[in-house]
Write a protein that holds these residues in place. Structure first.
Motif, mmCIF file in Angstrom:
data_model
loop_
_atom_site.group_PDB
_atom_site.id
_atom_site.type_symbol
_atom_site.label_atom_id
_atom_site.label_comp_id
_atom_site.label_asym_id
_atom_site.label_seq_id
_atom_site.Cartn_x
_atom_site.Cartn_y
_atom_site.Cartn_z
ATOM 1 N N LEU A 290 0.824 -1.205 0.000
ATOM 2 C CA LEU A 290 0.000 0.000 0.000
ATOM 3 C C LEU A 290 0.861 1.259 0.000
ATOM 4 C CD1 LEU A 290 -2.805 1.313 0.110
ATOM 5 C CD2 LEU A 290 -2.713 1.052 2.610
ATOM 6 N N VAL A 291 1.916 1.273 0.787
ATOM 7 C CA VAL A 291 2.815 2.432 0.823
ATOM 8 C C VAL A 291 3.462 2.641 -0.537
ATOM 9 C CG1 VAL A 291 4.990 3.291 1.790
ATOM 10 C CG2 VAL A 291 3.228 2.382 3.304
ATOM 11 N N ALA B 178 2.285 1.677 -3.453
ATOM 12 C CA ALA B 178 1.238 2.135 -4.374
ATOM 13 C C ALA B 178 0.936 3.609 -4.157
ATOM 14 C CB ALA B 178 -0.025 1.300 -4.196
ATOM 15 N N SER B 179 0.959 4.054 -2.909
ATOM 16 C CA SER B 179 0.626 5.448 -2.612
ATOM 17 C C SER B 179 1.671 6.429 -3.151
ATOM 18 C CB SER B 179 0.463 5.646 -1.107
ATOM 19 O OG SER B 179 1.721 5.591 -0.460
ATOM 20 N N VAL C 231 -2.903 9.446 -6.102
ATOM 21 C CA VAL C 231 -4.169 9.191 -5.427
ATOM 22 C C VAL C 231 -4.891 7.978 -6.018
ATOM 23 C CG1 VAL C 231 -6.434 10.185 -4.905
ATOM 24 C CG2 VAL C 231 -4.395 11.611 -4.791
ATOM 25 N N THR D 234 -3.684 5.179 -7.480
ATOM 26 C CA THR D 234 -3.121 3.915 -7.023
ATOM 27 C C THR D 234 -3.281 3.745 -5.521
ATOM 28 O OG1 THR D 234 -0.932 4.948 -6.939
ATOM 29 C CG2 THR D 234 -1.482 3.681 -8.922
ATOM 30 N N LEU D 235 -3.282 4.857 -4.789
ATOM 31 C CA LEU D 235 -3.555 4.789 -3.357
ATOM 32 C C LEU D 235 -4.983 4.295 -3.118
ATOM 33 C CD1 LEU D 235 -2.982 5.302 -0.357
ATOM 34 C CD2 LEU D 235 -3.605 7.692 -0.739
ATOM 35 N N ALA D 236 -5.941 4.792 -3.898
ATOM 36 C CA ALA D 236 -7.334 4.372 -3.732
ATOM 37 C C ALA D 236 -7.499 2.883 -4.031
ATOM 38 C CB ALA D 236 -8.248 5.200 -4.629
ATOM 39 N N GLY E 145 -5.165 0.588 -3.987
ATOM 40 C CA GLY E 145 -4.464 -0.136 -2.934
ATOM 41 C C GLY E 145 -5.233 -0.131 -1.621
ATOM 42 N N GLY E 146 -5.884 0.991 -1.318
ATOM 43 C CA GLY E 146 -6.686 1.068 -0.095
ATOM 44 C C GLY E 146 -7.855 0.105 -0.112
ATOM 45 N N ALA F 138 -2.515 -2.298 -7.833
ATOM 46 C CA ALA F 138 -2.126 -0.922 -7.520
ATOM 47 C C ALA F 138 -0.619 -0.737 -7.656
ATOM 48 C CB ALA F 138 -2.586 -0.556 -6.110
ATOM 49 N N ALA G 228 1.347 1.612 -10.207
ATOM 50 C CA ALA G 228 2.330 2.555 -9.669
ATOM 51 C C ALA G 228 3.684 2.346 -10.330
ATOM 52 C CB ALA G 228 2.450 2.384 -8.155
#
Length: 163
Positions: free
Chosen positions: A21-22, A24-25, A29, A31-33, A35-36, A64, A68
């Protein structure tokens, strides 16, 4: 006896998913979404002991990271992918142990050994992938880096277990 995943394995899966997740972030935004959502599905799958939740969550994290990877450095992308694959593997292992032995069973040593093996195999795949990137190809474009990453993860899945 409960059929939920064992605690140590579930935590290891969440930490590995957090790494993905980190990574991807770092790309933005979108890829963060994605991944979230993947991380949320992974956590729900681990909480309820549902295999499709663990798989879909890990797949969301993996997707994600792949997206990324179009803007991130190859090594960063490979490490994020390793996090997603280890989250999937340790999550299913924890679920399997929880179903067979119960969540309350003393399985920490077995889970840590499994995590160590998963990280060793993953680190080898990352090393081979990144070494190929550096030694053979030199500089790859973003799409090629994503394909290299997907190939390394396909190698891990080929030696893994069924979905």
């Amino acid at each position: 006896m409960t059929a939920r995943p064992t605690g140590a394995g579930a935590w290891a899966s969440l930490v590995a998913g957090g790494v993905a997740l980190v990574v991807a972030s770092l790309a933005g935004v979108g890829t963060l979404a994605l991944g979230g959502v993947g991380f949320g599905l992974l956590a729900a799958g681990l909480w309820r002991g549902v295999a499709p939740g663990i798989t879909l969550g890990s797949l969301g994290l993996f997707g994600a990271v792949v997206l990324a990877g179009t803007v991130l450095a190859p090594l960063t992308t490979l490490l994020g992918g390793l996090g997603a694959v280890v989250a999937w593997d340790t999550g299913h292992h924890a679920r399997s142990l929880g179903r067979q032995l119960g969540r309350e069973s003393p399985t920490r040593a077995v889970e840590l050994r499994h995590l160590g093996y998963a990280l060793a195999v993953g680190a080898t795949a990352v090393g081979v992938g990144y070494g190929g990137y550096l030694l053979v190809v030199g500089r790859l474009g973003a799409g090629s880096s994503a394909l290299l990453f997907a190939g390394a993860v396909a190698l891990l899945v080929a030696f893994g277990r069924e979905f």
